[in-house]
Design an enzyme around this catalytic site. Structure first.
Site, PDB file in Angstrom:
ATOM      1  N   GLU A 274       0.824  -1.210   0.000  1.00  0.00           N
ATOM      2  CA  GLU A 274       0.000   0.000   0.000  1.00  0.00           C
ATOM      3  C   GLU A 274       0.857   1.259   0.000  1.00  0.00           C
ATOM      4  OE1 GLU A 274      -3.444   0.133  -0.296  1.00  0.00           O
ATOM      5  OE2 GLU A 274      -2.994  -1.949  -0.804  1.00  0.00           O
ATOM      6  N   TRP A 277       1.770   1.728  -3.534  1.00  0.00           N
ATOM      7  CA  TRP A 277       0.653   2.326  -4.286  1.00  0.00           C
ATOM      8  C   TRP A 277       0.609   3.834  -4.071  1.00  0.00           C
ATOM      9  CZ3 TRP A 277      -2.609   1.254  -8.077  1.00  0.00           C
ATOM     10  CH2 TRP A 277      -2.887  -0.070  -8.401  1.00  0.00           C
ATOM     11  N   TRP A 305     -21.341  11.318 -19.413  1.00  0.00           N
ATOM     12  CA  TRP A 305     -21.727  11.177 -18.010  1.00  0.00           C
ATOM     13  C   TRP A 305     -23.053  11.893 -17.758  1.00  0.00           C
ATOM     14  CZ3 TRP A 305     -18.708   7.961 -15.231  1.00  0.00           C
ATOM     15  CH2 TRP A 305     -17.387   7.761 -15.653  1.00  0.00           C
ATOM     16  N   ASN A 340     -10.937   2.462   3.386  1.00  0.00           N
ATOM     17  CA  ASN A 340     -10.405   2.313   2.034  1.00  0.00           C
ATOM     18  C   ASN A 340     -11.304   1.460   1.147  1.00  0.00           C
ATOM     19  OD1 ASN A 340      -8.223   2.646   0.036  1.00  0.00           O
ATOM     20  ND2 ASN A 340      -8.008   0.441   0.273  1.00  0.00           N
ATOM     21  N   TRP A 358     -16.641  11.385 -12.309  1.00  0.00           N
ATOM     22  CA  TRP A 358     -15.803  11.074 -11.157  1.00  0.00           C
ATOM     23  C   TRP A 358     -15.236  12.313 -10.485  1.00  0.00           C
ATOM     24  CZ3 TRP A 358     -10.773  12.741 -11.611  1.00  0.00           C
ATOM     25  CH2 TRP A 358     -10.282  12.956 -12.898  1.00  0.00           C
ATOM     26  N   TRP A 381     -10.034   7.579  -7.502  1.00  0.00           N
ATOM     27  CA  TRP A 381     -11.255   7.882  -8.236  1.00  0.00           C
ATOM     28  C   TRP A 381     -11.160   7.447  -9.694  1.00  0.00           C
ATOM     29  CZ3 TRP A 381     -16.132   8.882  -7.249  1.00  0.00           C
ATOM     30  CH2 TRP A 381     -16.466   9.196  -5.934  1.00  0.00           C
TER      31      TRP A 381
END
Length: 465
Positions: A274, A277, A305, A340, A358, A381
């Site tokens: 993590e 990331w 959208w 998370n 988004w 996102w």
């Protein structure tokens, strides 16, 4: 050098602060300054929770600096202009700061370097916010990574310099003027809107880190996806504001992992992944700053959208009729934090069930999160929307009902944040009610049929696939 300035930014700690330690070694006198932004009332990427956390962390920092014979100087305005004034006012020879991973921070760094050069002063910047930054980790062809798995492998293999350096005495003069410590009112915000956030400041952050490394890190792989348990580190805001050192955290993980085998070792390894990331998304933002303005994957730019303010408001308020989604959104509103796993669930619901852009969700998160790490938030996102670097394929559309059943099977988390459902049996919490009815008289019905919404989303993306 006689006098130097240390510019506090996202490094609000005395322990293992790279630039602060360098400033203390170089100067007889160190002037620690924090510069307040001067926007008022409304900001697309922050809000009362993060600003309150900042204010209280600054208060603790100001209380701690006298231990180093230092004083925290508070100024307000555009950083390059404020620092120019402070250089001229104090006759300082140099400015020290830790580098910012975001494009806006980097642009200000360039302005400061140009300003200081014109004045004949030096600027020294340090790596502090990440273990690997900027151009340290590139592909064999010299370009940036676009996929996490090879990046993660390279990140783990690359040596990490974890020298810890803590500043000695600073000898800040008493004569330098300072503004009062800020409160949320400094930005025209209402203190009554601050949620029940975690304790701010370096001391509280170090306690959280110690607690995590003393036990929960070993169960991280097993418990990190279960919001009803304390299975995550809860260190995101502390890393965002630099209340703890990423080097100390990394070395703490290595120390915890030493001699472990099996599930305990896997727990630490998963947490280290993590951290990788986190830095992957920083690298994406470094090399592709346009992701803050548009989709990383060019073929998905300009999708059709939906624009429904009513549906967006229902999502924000946790009134979608999908229990796990509503619980996550209410957790965010009430605590300034969202688990998370739930970040993924609520983000995919907004983008794939409601087909709302988004960026609307990205901004809402940043307005309410206490951490508000721009790179990770944007990356998360775009991952959920299917438009980002190494994103979930557009056809991977999570079912909110099965997600609730999988990650909150007993319904304890849902009932905590959606009290209208406190008497509903767990199995009913994870199944759509028949004929669009409500689960209770006090709760709203599901705002969409997930199966039909999925078909519409697939159709939208297939126009570009």
């Amino acid at each position: 050098m006689k006098t130097v300035i240390h510019w506090f930014r996202r490094d609000l700690r005395l322990t293992d602060n790279t630039a602060l330690a360098a400033a203390a070694r170089a100067g007889e006198v160190v002037i620690p300054v924090f510069i307040l932004s001067d926007w008022k009332k409304e900001h697309a990427w922050t809000g009362p929770n993060r600003q309150h956390f900042l204010c209280e962390s600054l208060r603790e920092l100001a209380d701690s600096l006298p231990e180093k014979d230092g004083r925290l100087i508070i100024r307000q305005g555009r950083a390059d202009e404020v620092l120019r004034g402070l250089l001229e006012e104090t006759g300082a020879d140099a400015i020290y700061f830790n580098r910012d991973p975001d494009p806006y921070g980097r642009e200000m760094e360039r302005r400061i370097e140009k300003m200081a050069e014109a004045l004949g002063r030096a600027v020294f910047s340090s790596k502090d916010h990440a273990l690997h930054e900027r151009d340290e980790l590139l592909t064999v062809s010299g370009g940036p990574y676009r996929v996490f798995t090879p990046y993660g492998r390279a990140w783990r293999k690359l040596p990490k310099k974890c020298e810890r350096r803590t500043a000695a005495k600073l000898h800040t003069p008493e004569t330098i003027g300072s503004l009062d410590l800020p409160t949320v009112k400094t930005w025209g915000l209402d203190a009554a809107e601050v949620a029940d956030i975690v304790a701010p400041g370096e001391k509280a952050a170090r306690k959280r880190m110690g607690r995590f490394l003393d036990g929960p890190v070993f169960d991280y792989q097993k418990r990190r996806d279960l919001p009803a348990t304390e299975g995550t580190s809860r260190l995101s805001q502390d890393l965002r504001w630099g209340l703890i050192s990423i080097r100390e955290l990394y070395e703490g993980c290595l120390a915890a992992m030493k001699g472990t085998i099996g599930a305990r070792r896997e727990g630490v390894e998963t947490y280290l992944n993590e951290l990788a990331w986190r830095e992957f998304y920083m690298q994406v933002l470094r090399h592709f700053p346009k992701v803050l303005e548009t989709e990383f994957d060019e073929k998905y730019r300009g999708l059709d959208w939906r624009n429904s303010e009513r549906d967006l408001r229902a999502w924000r308020e946790g009134r979608t009729g999908f229990p796990i989604v509503d619980a996550g959104m209410r957790q965010l509103r009430e605590t300034g934090f969202i688990h998370n796993r739930l970040r993924m669930i609520v983000a995919m619901f907004l983008t794939k069930d409601l087909r709302i852009y988004w960026m609307s969700g990205e901004s809402h998160f940043l307005r309410h999160l206490t951490d508000g790490e721009i790179a990770s938030n944007n990356g998360g996102w775009q991952w959920s929307a299917g438009t980002g670097a190494d994103a979930a394929p557009y056809f991977r559309i999570q079912n909110p009902w099965t997600q609730g059943k999988r990650f909150d099977p007993a319904g304890g988390f849902i009932r905590k944040y959606v009290p209208e459902l406190k008497d509903v049996p767990a199995q009913k919490l994870h199944c759509p009610p028949e004929n669009g009815r409500t689960l209770t008289a006090q709760y709203v019905p599901p705002m969409v049929d997930h199966a039909e919404a999925r078909k519409a989303t697939l159709k939208m993306f297939q126009t570009r696939a």
